[in-house]
Write an enzyme that holds these catalytic residues in place. Structure first.
Site, PDB file in Angstrom:
ATOM      1  N   LYS A  22     139.553  56.337  61.334  1.00  0.00           N
ATOM      2  CA  LYS A  22     139.282  56.494  59.894  1.00  0.00           C
ATOM      3  C   LYS A  22     137.876  55.980  59.568  1.00  0.00           C
ATOM      4  O   LYS A  22     137.076  56.685  58.960  1.00  0.00           O
ATOM      5  CB  LYS A  22     140.322  55.708  59.083  1.00  0.00           C
ATOM      6  N   ASN A  23     137.581  54.776  60.029  1.00  0.00           N
ATOM      7  CA  ASN A  23     136.289  54.172  59.679  1.00  0.00           C
ATOM      8  C   ASN A  23     135.132  54.814  60.441  1.00  0.00           C
ATOM      9  O   ASN A  23     133.975  54.618  60.084  1.00  0.00           O
ATOM     10  CB  ASN A  23     136.324  52.657  59.939  1.00  0.00           C
ATOM     11  N   CYS A 116     140.598  48.761  49.415  1.00  0.00           N
ATOM     12  CA  CYS A 116     141.594  47.691  49.484  1.00  0.00           C
ATOM     13  C   CYS A 116     141.157  46.471  48.683  1.00  0.00           C
ATOM     14  O   CYS A 116     139.992  46.086  48.701  1.00  0.00           O
ATOM     15  CB  CYS A 116     141.810  47.270  50.938  1.00  0.00           C
ATOM     16  N   ARG A 121     133.902  42.133  47.915  1.00  0.00           N
ATOM     17  CA  ARG A 121     133.308  43.336  48.490  1.00  0.00           C
ATOM     18  C   ARG A 121     132.098  43.873  47.695  1.00  0.00           C
ATOM     19  O   ARG A 121     132.094  45.019  47.216  1.00  0.00           O
ATOM     20  CB  ARG A 121     134.363  44.442  48.661  1.00  0.00           C
ATOM     21  N   ASP A 305     140.457  43.689  60.339  1.00  0.00           N
ATOM     22  CA  ASP A 305     141.442  44.742  60.067  1.00  0.00           C
ATOM     23  C   ASP A 305     142.683  44.641  60.964  1.00  0.00           C
ATOM     24  O   ASP A 305     143.638  45.402  60.785  1.00  0.00           O
ATOM     25  CB  ASP A 305     140.803  46.132  60.228  1.00  0.00           C
ATOM     26  N   ARG A 397     147.076  55.559  53.381  1.00  0.00           N
ATOM     27  CA  ARG A 397     145.627  55.789  53.306  1.00  0.00           C
ATOM     28  C   ARG A 397     144.969  55.768  54.677  1.00  0.00           C
ATOM     29  O   ARG A 397     143.867  56.295  54.848  1.00  0.00           O
ATOM     30  CB  ARG A 397     144.964  54.709  52.435  1.00  0.00           C
TER      31      ARG A 397
HETATM   32  C1  UD1 Z   1     134.198  48.078  56.858  1.00  0.00           C
HETATM   33  C2  UD1 Z   1     135.535  48.724  57.107  1.00  0.00           C
HETATM   34  C3  UD1 Z   1     136.657  47.739  56.801  1.00  0.00           C
HETATM   35  C4  UD1 Z   1     136.452  46.457  57.571  1.00  0.00           C
HETATM   36  C5  UD1 Z   1     135.042  45.921  57.375  1.00  0.00           C
HETATM   37  C6  UD1 Z   1     134.738  44.714  58.254  1.00  0.00           C
HETATM   38  C7  UD1 Z   1     135.108  51.040  56.612  1.00  0.00           C
HETATM   39  C8  UD1 Z   1     135.383  52.188  55.728  1.00  0.00           C
HETATM   40  N1  UD1 Z   1     135.660  49.887  56.240  1.00  0.00           N
HETATM   41  O1  UD1 Z   1     134.169  47.745  55.464  1.00  0.00           O
HETATM   42  O2  UD1 Z   1     137.882  48.355  57.159  1.00  0.00           O
HETATM   43  O3  UD1 Z   1     137.377  45.504  57.096  1.00  0.00           O
HETATM   44  O4  UD1 Z   1     134.068  46.932  57.674  1.00  0.00           O
HETATM   45  O5  UD1 Z   1     134.919  45.033  59.583  1.00  0.00           O
HETATM   46  O6  UD1 Z   1     134.459  51.159  57.637  1.00  0.00           O
HETATM   47  N2  UD1 Z   1     129.160  42.241  52.164  1.00  0.00           N
HETATM   48  C9  UD1 Z   1     128.299  41.733  51.207  1.00  0.00           C
HETATM   49  N3  UD1 Z   1     127.428  42.600  50.611  1.00  0.00           N
HETATM   50  C10 UD1 Z   1     127.361  43.920  50.941  1.00  0.00           C
HETATM   51  C11 UD1 Z   1     128.234  44.413  51.925  1.00  0.00           C
HETATM   52  C12 UD1 Z   1     129.121  43.554  52.515  1.00  0.00           C
HETATM   53  O7  UD1 Z   1     128.341  40.557  50.890  1.00  0.00           O
HETATM   54  O8  UD1 Z   1     126.534  44.639  50.371  1.00  0.00           O
HETATM   55  C13 UD1 Z   1     130.131  41.337  52.803  1.00  0.00           C
HETATM   56  C14 UD1 Z   1     131.578  41.729  52.474  1.00  0.00           C
HETATM   57  O9  UD1 Z   1     132.016  41.158  51.266  1.00  0.00           O
HETATM   58  C15 UD1 Z   1     132.333  41.201  53.662  1.00  0.00           C
HETATM   59  C16 UD1 Z   1     131.337  41.400  54.814  1.00  0.00           C
HETATM   60  O10 UD1 Z   1     130.061  41.503  54.213  1.00  0.00           O
HETATM   61  O11 UD1 Z   1     132.574  39.819  53.524  1.00  0.00           O
HETATM   62  C17 UD1 Z   1     131.628  42.594  55.679  1.00  0.00           C
HETATM   63  O12 UD1 Z   1     131.586  43.751  54.898  1.00  0.00           O
HETATM   64  P1  UD1 Z   1     131.218  45.173  55.526  1.00  0.00           P
HETATM   65  O13 UD1 Z   1     130.966  45.039  56.989  1.00  0.00           O
HETATM   66  O14 UD1 Z   1     130.173  45.783  54.678  1.00  0.00           O
HETATM   67  O15 UD1 Z   1     132.579  45.939  55.320  1.00  0.00           O
HETATM   68  P2  UD1 Z   1     132.801  47.381  54.743  1.00  0.00           P
HETATM   69  O16 UD1 Z   1     131.742  48.300  55.234  1.00  0.00           O
HETATM   70  O17 UD1 Z   1     133.095  47.325  53.299  1.00  0.00           O
END
Ligand code: UD1
Length: 418
Positions: A22-23, A116, A121, A305, A397
């Site tokens: 999915k990701n 989620c 986030r 995850d 999902r």
């Molecule tokens: C992706 C995955 C999700 C997984 C996560 C971490 C997808 C669709 N989702 O989510 O399933 O749980 O990676 O492996 O691929 N952060 C910030 N600012 C930002 C972006 C992120 O502070 O602009 C923080 C987030 O709050 C979190 C951490 O960085 O604590 C990791 O987030 P990120 O790696 O960006 O996760 P996602 O891409 O949202």
């Protein structure tokens, strides 16, 4: 209202075909926005996040035609770079439209993404990275207005190796003049697959899988035919299910290296895991031992995850364990549900202290999010008696036919639609 009814206690035996990641697929689907030519994508899994992303492509003016589990996406008539709340809010990955719109149209107007409910986030790293490429951004009343008419390759330093920010900057940089370098980028296998996909379309990206990615802008991307990688989180979920229920499960289309951290943990816990004919075989014949302390971290360390699923395993392993959740502030919502099933867990801030119990007992529980829901299914599979898992729309999902796949492994689980 859909729910899973599980009669626990059966050992698991047989083969399970792991669906496409999915990701991995969500950024690839967003990447199709970058070309006017046709993209053929095979092994498209049947779950909601993917359908929601395809709805975003259709809204953009792209023609999407299904042939079984293959989709042909034709971007010749893509004509909008705007996304409203109704298409942004169902999934976190709607934010990838931002990078793709900027790449193709050099402008975008989108809303904040959903997904989620596991913590704050934010998307500050995405926006800061795009500003480093010269994008002008105005945030107003929940909308994000981006002007990329003066975009140029640049250096982006991520404070944290965010998966989403890395994807968005890659998508924005591919068709942007000059070289974009992302330092401290995410190293997840899904990022490597995105690089391979975009390069197969004519992009010039290297470094994915390491902590620096370099993108040399090209003028145009062309057609592509692609099969995504298997989902490592789904694979990990079935491996943990086998560890909890006992039995022998053969995982097809799973990639050993992508789950190496978990596999080492399962072997330490007393399971046997081998690779044969490119399948992963998990065998578990006795009660697992607790694995003491584990912290969630970016890849290649233990993935957040799989934290709820691993916690379900620790609940019935012999001994004590500690799980530290480093990525998300509120990703312990499965704990009160596991307590209803007889688990022994104490949470202090981001740390859960778990004492393994001999048995979990069936109960009525609620899936608060996708992976928490998966953890509760696993708990139900090994519990004594009946477990009802409510709010399964979260699970749908991101898991393709999990009830049918578990039934084929000898589990007693039904999806009820009331
Ligand atoms: C992706 C995955 C999700 C997984 C996560 C971490 C997808 C669709 N989702 O989510 O399933 O749980 O990676 O492996 O691929 N952060 C910030 N600012 C930002 C972006 C992120 O502070 O602009 C923080 C987030 O709050 C979190 C951490 O960085 O604590 C990791 O987030 P990120 O790696 O960006 O996760 P996602 O891409 O949202």
């Amino acid at each position: 209202m859909k729910k899973y009814i599980i009669n626990g206690g059966n050992s698991l035996y047989g083969e399970v075909d792991i669906e496409s990641s999915k990701n991995g697929l969500l950024p690839i689907l967003a990447g199709t926005i970058l070309t006017e030519e046709q993209c053929v994508i095979h092994k498209l899994p049947d779950f909601l996040d993917i359908k929601n992303m395809i709805n975003i492509l259709k809204h953009t003016g792209m023609k999407c035609t299904y042939y079984g589990d293959t989709i042909i996406i034709d971007g010749a008539n893509a004509n909008t770079s705007e996304l409203g709340i109704e298409l942004s809010s169902p999934l976190r990955s709607s934010i990838y439209a931002l990078g793709a719109f900027l790449g193709r149209f050099k402008k975008a107007k989108i809303c904040y993404p959903g997904g989620c409910d596991i913590g704050l986030r934010p998307i500050d790293l995405h926006l800061r990275g795009l500003k480093d490429l010269g994008v002008k951004i105005i945030e107003q009343h929940g909308n994000i207005y981006c002007d990329g008419s003066n975009m140029k390759g640049g250096k982006v330093f991520l404070d944290f190796p965010s998966v989403g920010a890395t994807v968005n900057i890659m998508l924005a940089g591919v068709l942007t003049e000059g070289t974009t370098t992302i330092y401290n980028c995410a190293k997840e296998p899904e990022i490597v697959d995105l690089q391979k996909f975009l390069n197969a379309m004519g992009a010039k990206i290297r470094g994915a899988g390491s902590s620096t990615i370099s993108i040399k802008g090209v003028n145009k991307l062309h057609k592509v035919e692609w099969t995504p990688i298997g989902d490592r989180i789904v694979a990990g979920t079935y491996m943990i299910a086998c560890a909890m229920c006992g039995g022998k499960v053969v995982l097809k289309n799973a990639i050993y290296e992508h789950n190496q951290y978990l596999i080492n943990l399962l072997m330490r816990a007393g399971c046997n895991v081998v690779v044969k004919n490119s399948n992963i075989i998990v065998e578990c014949t006795k009660r697992t031992k607790s694995i003491q302390k584990i912290e969630t971290m970016p890849y290649p360390a233990f993935p957040t995850d799989l934290q709820p699923q691993l916690m379900a395993l620790e609940c019935i392993s012999s001994g004590n364990s500690i799980i530290v959740e480093n990525l998300y502030e509120t990703r312990f919502k499965h704990v009160p549900e596991l307590l209803k099933m007889g688990a022994n867990i104490i949470v202090k801030n981001q740390t859960a202290f778990i004492s393994g119990v001999d048995k979990l007992y069936g109960a009525e529980v609620k899936a608060s999010d996708l992976r928490a829901g998966a953890g509760l299914i696993l708990a139900g599979l090994c519990a004594k008696g009946y477990t009802t898992v409510n709010s399964v729309e979260h699970i749908l999902r991101g898991y393709e036919n999990i009830d049918k796949k578990l039934q084929a492994l000898n589990a007693d689980i039904k999806l009820i639609d009331e």
